[in-house]
Design an enzyme around this catalytic site. Structure first.
Site, short mmCIF file in Angstrom:
data_model
loop_
_atom_site.label_atom_id
_atom_site.label_comp_id
_atom_site.label_asym_id
_atom_site.label_seq_id
_atom_site.Cartn_x
_atom_site.Cartn_y
_atom_site.Cartn_z
N GLU A 1 10.28 -15.53 -8.00
CA GLU A 1 9.62 -14.22 -7.87
C GLU A 1 9.14 -13.68 -9.22
OE1 GLU A 1 11.42 -11.69 -4.19
OE2 GLU A 1 12.81 -12.08 -5.82
N ARG B 1 6.18 -0.56 -4.91
CA ARG B 1 5.93 -1.19 -3.61
C ARG B 1 5.06 -2.43 -3.75
NH1 ARG B 1 6.74 2.50 0.77
NH2 ARG B 1 5.12 1.54 2.01
N CYS C 1 0.78 -1.23 0.00
CA CYS C 1 0.00 0.00 0.00
C CYS C 1 0.82 1.29 0.00
CB CYS C 1 -0.94 0.06 1.19
SG CYS C 1 -2.14 -1.24 1.25
N GLU D 1 19.29 -17.56 -3.16
CA GLU D 1 18.92 -16.27 -3.74
C GLU D 1 18.58 -16.44 -5.24
OE1 GLU D 1 17.95 -13.63 -2.65
OE2 GLU D 1 18.19 -12.19 -4.27
N ASN E 1 -2.76 2.64 4.91
CA ASN E 1 -1.80 1.53 4.76
C ASN E 1 -1.65 0.90 6.13
OD1 ASN E 1 0.35 -0.17 4.26
ND2 ASN E 1 1.89 1.46 4.33
N GLY E 2 -1.73 -0.43 6.20
CA GLY E 2 -1.61 -1.11 7.48
C GLY E 2 -2.78 -2.05 7.68
N HIS F 1 19.11 -36.31 -0.06
CA HIS F 1 18.14 -36.70 0.97
C HIS F 1 16.73 -36.27 0.60
CE1 HIS F 1 21.40 -38.04 3.45
NE2 HIS F 1 22.02 -36.87 3.27
N LYS G 1 14.96 -15.52 -6.90
CA LYS G 1 14.79 -14.59 -8.03
C LYS G 1 13.94 -15.25 -9.11
CE LYS G 1 15.58 -11.58 -6.66
NZ LYS G 1 15.99 -11.30 -5.35
N LYS H 1 7.11 -4.76 -2.53
CA LYS H 1 8.51 -4.41 -2.29
C LYS H 1 8.76 -4.22 -0.81
CE LYS H 1 12.59 -3.02 -3.70
NZ LYS H 1 13.44 -4.11 -4.21
N TRP I 1 -2.62 -3.00 -1.71
CA TRP I 1 -2.19 -4.40 -1.78
C TRP I 1 -3.14 -5.14 -0.85
CZ3 TRP I 1 -0.09 -8.26 1.38
CH2 TRP I 1 0.59 -9.29 0.72
#
Ligand code: G6P
Length: 616
Positions: free
Chosen positions: A495, A27, A2, A488, A101-102, A511, A492, A611, A75
């Site tokens: 995402e 964001r 948001c 990482e 926002n929140g 395993h 990526k 973000k 969001w």
């Protein structure tokens, strides 16, 4: 996550609000809206699910004439991402508009009470209760005083919020407040501005004020901003910070997407970070508020982070343990926060790593650590962020604004920043002489050129894309510090290309994940020339024996790997094993980007992701 914006002044509000929302797109969001107070004293707005570009189209045919207004990118948390759930939300009379926002944690109870007293709701959101609470306060003792009405309404809220509020009966007045969610205000000649972060403000000013929790600010068209703190006391001289990012830093500048730009900016980011860090006594790290004696007594380092920053923490663990001989635990903030038995003592140091400095879970963890008596050191990219303000010391990685949701330059900068901390600790604890520290520092200084070399080889990543075509899953492997690189790289890919990627320490593969492997299954193996090279080569052989399509990330001149693997992403020889992750990950960033583009996706704005995750 948001984005909140607001403006009151002499220009047409909707113009800046729409531009500002576009700047906040990074964001992450799923719907957007704006509302302005018209010269005749009415509210006019548009809102819709989808992109800001869509909102712009709607705005172009709506009457948004007015010099005071608010805007929002949402969001979704409570209620689907639909037109009706998009912000701003209005009170029953359509005279008060809010953006939020929140999360309002007690919204169900409040909504019940409000409905019983006759309020009607138009959305499924938690946020809408705020508009109705302000409506009640405005109709009661706070009548005529929007700031007081907002404060009274907030007194009934539990949870987190950044709020911007306008009222048709108080034209020109914009009231904003926060609790747990970020909000910055700025005063200029053409009016007063508010935004969730400094990015949209960079085009209008370089001086901004970060509001503190429970501050209520009243913004007026002459640009003045009156702030009162949680006790209602006037804040006489709020501390302003200078934004050191010029507005162009957040523009594409000829690149097709921000991810491409930010991947390419990594060498310069590391150069900025290292500049001036070598001093007479070793590593200059004045940001650390611990004395040399306190540093020497550190016996346990706890690193707390989320997402990509967590992976930087894994690399940090290797560096701190190897160089400073201090045991390190790396914790996911969301897990740490509910581990009631977590053990710390007087010699535990906490390091939080957070690009945005606003990740709710990480902030909660840092507060908890402080509550347990630990010194909290923040590694962050955002000046004046909550993490920076609340920590005992802060190291800014100075990577510059990162707009693509998938983090790239902040990752490598955070990693190298943590290496500086490791060297500083090593010196304080007597594990290294100054000469040894200087040698390691000079090794770090080679990272930018090594990165430049990898960037030149991007054609190799482009070529490797074919291994991922028509596939639904993949495996990423690496050992020791390069298991972080594998994690990482896989993150990526997930995402931005929406292709499943499992990351594992290479030796652990047998395993479980080895069962995934069949003919043509893509396996990315990070196999640099290091002390576990032979072991990782054996893992490559195990994969090949089962028909995997192995893409190796290997060191220049590695004949064994060249013979085994048909596809190799070559990395120049690094002066130290710990430097490899900061250099080799560039291949995996570029590979993920090419795979995503090959699949036709927007690499900067992946679905469902934000973000800056400002809710728990
Ligand atoms: C979100 C972002 C990730 C980021 C993570 C932690 O999930 O999409 O890219 O790594 O938050 O963010 P931070 O700002 O704390 O580093």
């Amino acid at each position: 996550m948001c984005g909140v914006v607001g403006y009151t002044g002499t220009r047409q509000a909707s113009e800046w609000l729409l531009d500002a929302l576009q700047t906040l797109e990074y964001r992450g969001y799923d719907s957007a809206g704006v509302q302005v107070v018209s010269p005749s004293g009415n509210l006019h707005g548009v809102k819709c699910a989808g992109r800001v570009a869509h909102l712009r189209e709607r705005a172009s045919v709506a009457n948004l004439n007015g010099t005071c207004g608010i805007g929002h990118t949402r969001w979704a948390t409570h209620g689907a991402p639909t037109d009706r759930n998009a912000h701003p939300h209005l009170d029953c009379r359509g005279r008060i508009a809010i953006v939020h926002n929140g999360i309002i944690e007690n919204y169900q109870q409040l909504k019940r009470q409000l409905m019983m007293s006759g309020h009607t709701f138009s959305s499924d959101t938690d946020s809408e209760v705020v508009a109705h609470l302000i409506e009640d306060a405005w109709a009661g003792p706070a009548s005529g005083n929007l700031a007081l009405a907002v404060r009274n309404a907030c007194d009934r809220l539990e949870g987190s919020w950044a709020l911007a509020v306008v009222c048709a009966d108080a034209p020109g007045t914009l009231v904003v407040t926060r609790n747990g969610s970020p909000l910055v205000v700025a005063s200029t000649e053409d009016g007063a501005y508010v935004a969730s972060d400094v990015m949209p403000l960079a085009s209008v000013t370089s001086r901004v004020v970060q509001l503190q929790d429970r501050d209520v600010a009243t913004l007026s068209p002459d640009g003045s901003i009156a702030i009162s703190d949680r006790d209602g006391r006037v804040v006489e001289h709020p501390t302003a910070i200078t934004i050191d990012w010029d507005a162009s830093a957040a523009t594409l500048g000829g690149y097709s997407d921000f991810m491409a730009k930010e991947i390419t900016e990594q060498p310069e980011a590391i150069e900025r970070l290292l500049s001036g860090r070598l001093g007479e006594h070793g590593i200059e790290l004045d940001e650390l508020t611990l004395t040399k004696a306190e540093l020497a007594s550190v016996r346990h380092v706890v690193i707390i982070a989320c997402g990509t920053s967590y992976h930087a923490g894994l690399a940090a663990k290797s560096a701190i343990e190897r160089w400073a001989r201090v045991p390190v635990s790396v914790e996911y903030a969301s897990e740490f926060n509910y581990d009631e038995e977590y053990i710390v003592d007087d010699n535990t140091m906490c390091v939080i790593i957070t690009q945005s400095g606003e990740t709710a879970d990480t902030l909660t963890a840092a507060r908890r650590m402080k509550g347990m008596g630990c010194n909290v050191f923040a590694i962050t990219n955002v000046l004046g962020s909550t993490a920076a303000r609340e920590s005992d010391g802060t190291l800014y990685v100075q990577a510059g604004p990162e707009v693509a949701v998938a983090s790239t330059k902040a990752y490598t900068a955070q990693m190298v920043a943590s290496y500086l901390l490791a060297l500083r600790l090593a010196l304080a604890k007597g594990c290294m002489t100054r000469e040894e520290v200087v040698k390691h520092f000079h090794d770090l200084e080679r990272i930018p050129d090594l990165m430049r070399e990898v960037l030149k080889r991007r054609w190799q990543d482009k070529q490797a894309v074919r291994f991922f075509r028509n596939k639904t899953s993949s495996l990423y492997l690496g050992r020791n510090v390069n298991s972080a690189t594998a994690f990482e790289g896989a993150l990526k890919l997930k995402e931005i290309s929406y292709l499943h990627a499992e990351a594992y320490p290479a030796g652990e593969m047998k395993h479980g994940p080895i069962a995934l492997i069949e003919g043509g299954f893509p396996v990315v193996v990070v196999v640099p020339a290091d002390h576990v090279h032979d072991k990782t080569v054996s893992n490559i052989q195990e994969c090949l024996a089962r028909g995997a399509a192995v893409i190796a990330v290997a060191t220049d001149g590695d004949e064994r790997v060249a013979k085994l693997c048909s596809e190799v992403l070559w990395v120049p020889r690094c002066p130290n094993e710990l430097i490899v992750p900061a250099v080799s990950v560039l291949h995996l960033q570029m590979l993920a980007r090419y795979v995503a583009r090959d699949r036709g996706y927007d690499v900067d704005k992946p679905r469902n992701l934000a973000k800056s995750v400002t809710v728990e």
